[in-house]
Design a protein around this motif. Sequence first.
Motif, PDB file in Angstrom:
ATOM      1  N   TRP A 107       0.794  -1.464  -0.013  1.00 47.03           N
ATOM      2  CA  TRP A 107       0.067   0.007  -0.136  1.00 47.03           C
ATOM      3  C   TRP A 107       0.778   1.319  -0.067  1.00 47.03           C
TER       4      TRP A 107
ATOM      5  N   GLU B  97      -7.558   4.827   1.903  1.00 52.75           N
ATOM      6  CA  GLU B  97      -8.779   4.158   2.316  1.00 52.75           C
ATOM      7  C   GLU B  97      -8.490   2.495   2.132  1.00 52.75           C
ATOM      8  N   GLY B  98      -8.977   1.792   3.007  1.00 58.83           N
ATOM      9  CA  GLY B  98      -8.846   0.308   2.761  1.00 58.83           C
ATOM     10  C   GLY B  98      -7.592  -0.159   3.588  1.00 58.83           C
ATOM     11  N   PHE B  99      -6.579   0.713   3.802  1.00 59.98           N
ATOM     12  CA  PHE B  99      -5.476  -0.011   4.331  1.00 59.98           C
ATOM     13  C   PHE B  99      -5.559  -0.513   5.538  1.00 59.98           C
TER      14      PHE B  99
ATOM     15  N   GLU C  38      -8.339  -1.927   7.024  1.00 67.24           N
ATOM     16  CA  GLU C  38      -9.003  -3.199   6.398  1.00 67.24           C
ATOM     17  C   GLU C  38      -8.002  -4.222   6.168  1.00 67.24           C
ATOM     18  N   ALA C  39      -7.026  -3.979   5.244  1.00 70.36           N
ATOM     19  CA  ALA C  39      -6.046  -4.939   4.782  1.00 70.36           C
ATOM     20  C   ALA C  39      -5.218  -5.554   6.005  1.00 70.36           C
TER      21      ALA C  39
ATOM     22  N   GLU D  71      -6.393  -5.418   9.051  1.00 65.36           N
ATOM     23  CA  GLU D  71      -7.287  -6.329   9.943  1.00 65.36           C
ATOM     24  C   GLU D  71      -7.221  -7.923   9.419  1.00 65.36           C
ATOM     25  N   LYS D  72      -7.214  -8.020   8.118  1.00 64.14           N
ATOM     26  CA  LYS D  72      -7.151  -9.141   7.378  1.00 64.14           C
ATOM     27  C   LYS D  72      -5.935 -10.172   7.893  1.00 64.14           C
TER      28      LYS D  72
END
Length: 295
Positions: free
Chosen positions: A233, A277-279, A281-282, A284-285
């Motif tokens: 990212w 945005e979305g970092f 969440e990645a 958390e995965k």
Amino acid sequence: MPFRPITLGASSLGDRGGAADVAALADALVASRFAQIDTSNNYAEGRSEQALGAALARAGGLPDGAILITKTDYDPVTKVYDGDRVKRSFEESLTRLGLERLPLLHLHNPTTMTLAEATGPGGAIEALVGLREQGLVDAIGVAAGTRALVEDYVRTDAFDAVLTHNRYTLVDRSAQTILELAAERGMTVFNGAPFGGGILADETGTATKYGYRPASFALHGFIAKLRQVCEQWSVPLPAAALHFSLRNPLIHSTAVGVSSLARLDALGELAATQIPEGFFEAVEKLGTPPLTAND
Ligand SMILES: NC(=O)c1ccc[n+]([C@@H]2O[C@H](COP(=O)([O-])OP(=O)(O)OC[C@H]3O[C@@H](n4cnc5c(N)ncnc54)[C@H](OP(=O)(O)O)[C@@H]3O)[C@@H](O)[C@H]2O)c1
């Protein structure tokens, strides 16, 4: 009092470098646009407060709107941490800093007394409450690292603020209960050590400790995976670590250790980093981080 989102941690001030380096860093902390400093009676055996006091004197006092927070500590020789010691510790701090009152005074690392002693007559908490009642401090807090200990002190309902450290980071969420207990009580939350003492700011991959202790094999593995996500990212690991704390609405201020002028400059850049945005969440995965501490 509304506190600022980033607190400059002065725990190593006075510990490293020569007198000129210490003075230059203290001047920079006092003049910094972050305008909020965290120190303690016992940081660098009092030299952190002394350096800050000297910098304040050179600056003609605390700049308008700037906030200086310190902490009481047990007697360094006898380890006594009763009400009298709290008052003496506070007076020592005021003398070193050259200030007459403080916006916030924490009870630091209450490890040499029981909770019953702290809450009892003549105890540390009674003394802190007394300082607040006299208007010498606006607010009182508890600042420590052991999760269960901090939870117990928060549950006394005596405090306006709490500082937890190394327990809410990219690799440790064990302060979640503290954050929730504090929110229920309307307390101000300081999250110290978002880099886990350095390993989460270390882009060289050579740091070996988390929370001042050797990191486990599993933790190193998890951090390696974090590094991969950061690379994918294009987010620097230290920026991810800082913003992980800054973005949590239950945390009011993140206390970052600033050990040099270069680190202070870098902090400005990290704070200004835009996280895509979305970092998170990645992140958390990656799943639940391995246990870093069981206290
Ligand atoms: N009981 C308590 O009340 C308590 C306990 C712990 C912390 N705190 C507070 O929280 C503050 C922060 O804690 P901390 O300093 O232990 O942990 P931290 O903020 O997680 O880590 C600070 C360390 O990370 C490294 N670092 C910082 N920025 C960096 C960058 N841009 N690139 C690479 N490395 C970087 C530096 O290490 P080097 O400079 O050594 O390379 C720095 O000393 C303390 O100063 C204190 O105010 C309070």
